[in-house]
Design an enzyme around this catalytic site. Structure first.
Site, PDB file in Angstrom:
ATOM      1  N   THR A  96     -53.694  16.237 102.065  1.00 39.84           N
ATOM      2  CA  THR A  96     -53.968  17.251 101.053  1.00 39.84           C
ATOM      3  C   THR A  96     -54.522  16.543  99.832  1.00 39.84           C
ATOM      4  OG1 THR A  96     -52.224  18.742 101.830  1.00 39.84           O
ATOM      5  CG2 THR A  96     -52.981  19.036  99.575  1.00 39.84           C
ATOM      6  N   LYS A 171     -55.658  25.187 101.011  1.00 38.41           N
ATOM      7  CA  LYS A 171     -54.336  24.573 100.866  1.00 38.41           C
ATOM      8  C   LYS A 171     -53.869  24.660  99.422  1.00 38.41           C
ATOM      9  CE  LYS A 171     -50.616  22.182 101.808  1.00 38.41           C
ATOM     10  NZ  LYS A 171     -50.646  20.832 102.375  1.00 38.41           N
ATOM     11  N   LYS A 239     -47.926  16.953  93.279  1.00 40.00           N
ATOM     12  CA  LYS A 239     -49.282  16.409  93.426  1.00 40.00           C
ATOM     13  C   LYS A 239     -50.257  17.504  93.825  1.00 40.00           C
ATOM     14  CE  LYS A 239     -50.558  14.999  97.222  1.00 40.00           C
ATOM     15  NZ  LYS A 239     -51.326  15.561  98.385  1.00 40.00           N
TER      16      LYS A 239
END
Length: 291
Positions: A96, A171, A239
Site C-alpha cells: 500500500t 485502497k 501510514k
C-alpha cells in the site's frame, strides 16, 4: 502457472506467499530481514539472496512491503528488480503506497520493458492466511488478466478499477472508510460499558440491527477486553491514512474524520502502541473523558 517470485515476508506477505505455494506455484522468495522464510520454504518455496535473484528466476514478481520507499528500494535499489529486467517480466505490487508514486514507478519500469500492476489488499492477517483478501487492482487489462491466477491464489474479491495507480487510490478510500467503522465501534463499546451495560449482550443486540458490521463482529471483543493482538498494525493504518490525506489535499478535499483518526493514532503511536491492532483506537476513546 508462470514462475512466481515473492518479495516481502512480513505478516501479510508470508501468508500470501504460503497460499501461492499451496496453489502449486513454488515461489522464489526473498525478505529483507533473514529468517522469515522458514514456513513458506516448508511448503515448497525456494529462497533467493536478493530481489534481483528473485527476478532472474521469475516471470511474475509479487512485492508486498511496507511503504513507498521500500518499494522504491526493491525495484530500483542495489540488487533490485530492475537490475535483472528481462522481456515479459510483470511486477505485481501488493504493497500500500502512494498512487502517484505507483504511476511514476510504472513509467520507470516500462523503460526497462517491465510491466506493472498494483493490487493493494484489505482483509488483515486473517484474510491473508485464509486467501480471502479483497484486492484493489490497477493496470493495463492484458497485464491484469495475466496476473489474475496469482491474485486468485491469494484473494477472493478482486476488482480491476482502472489504469495503474487505481488500486492504490481505491485502497486509500478503503482506509478512510474503516476509520469510521473502527472509531464508531470503539466509541459505542466504550459508551455502553461506561453506562453499565453488559458488553457481550450489547454486541449481540447490536449485531441484529443496523449497527452490524465486520468491525463490530471481529474487533469488539478486543475493545471489551482491552487487548489488541495483531490483525492490522496501527502504524501501518496511520501510514495509509497519510497517503489518503495527501491524496485528498491534492484534490482540494477536507476529510475531517480521517484527520481526527490520524490525530488519535499519532497519540497512540507516541505511547508505543504502533504494533498493536488498530482496534486499539478504543483505548484513546476510553480515556477521552479524562482529558
Amino acid at each position: 502457472m508462470e514462475r512466481i517470485g515473492f518479495i516481502g515476508l512480513g505478516t501479510m506477505g508470508a501468508a500470501m506467499a504460503a497460499n501461492l505455494a499451496r496453489a502449486g506455484a513454488s515461489p522464489l522468495v526473498w525478505n529483507r530481514t533473514p529468517g522469515r522464510a522458514a514456513a513458506v520454504l516448508e511448503l515448497g518455496a525456494q529462497e533467493a539472496e536478493s530481489p534481483a535473484a528473485v527476478t532472474a528466476g521469475s516471470d511474475i514478481v509479487v512485492v508486498c512491503v511496507s511503504d513507498t520507499p521500500d518499494v522504491d528500494a526493491v525495484l530500483f535499489g542495489r540488487d533490485g528488480i530492475q537490475q535483472e529486467a528481462h522481456p515479459g517480466l510483470l511486477v505485481l505490487d501488493c504493497s500500500t503506497i502512494s498512487p502517484q508514486a505507483t504511476r511514476e514507478f510504472g513509467a520507470r519500469l516500462a523503460g526497462s520493458g517491465i510491466a506493472m500492476v498494483d493490487a493493494p489488499v484489505s482483509g488483515g492477517s486473517e484474510g491473508a492466511r485464509l486467501a480471502t483478501l479483497t484486492m484493489f487492482v490497477g493496470g493495463e487489462s492484458a497485464d491484469v488478466a495475466r496476473a489474475m491466477p496469482v491474485l486468485q491464489a491469494m484473494g477472493r474479491t478482486i476488482t480491476h478499477l482502472g489504469p495503474l495507480g487505481s488500486g492504490q487510490a481505491a485502497k486509500a478510500v478503503n482506509q478512510v472508510i474503516i476509520c469510521g467503522a473502527y472509531l464508531g465501534v470503539a466509541e459505542g463499546i466504550v459508551l455502553g460499558m461506561r453506562a453499565g451495560l453488559n458488553p457481550e449482550q450489547l454486541v449481540a443486540a447490536l449485531s441484529g440491527g443496523a449497527a452490524q458490521s465486520w468491525t463490530l463482529a471481529n474487533r469488539s471483543a478486543r475493545m471489551i477486553e482491552d487487548e489488541y493482538p495483531l490483525g492490522f498494525r496501527l502504524a501501518l493504518h496511520r501510514k495509509d491514512l497519510g497517503i489518503a490525506l495527501e491524496m485528498a489535499r491534492d484534490l482540494g478535499l477536507d476529510l475531517p474524520l480521517a484527520g481526527l483518526t490520524a490525530a488519535l493514532e499519532d497519540g497512540l503511536l507516541a505511547e508505543g502502541h504502533g504494533d498493536e491492532d488498530m482496534s486499539v483506537l478504543a483505548r484513546a476513546v476510553g480515556r477521552s473523558d479524562r482529558r
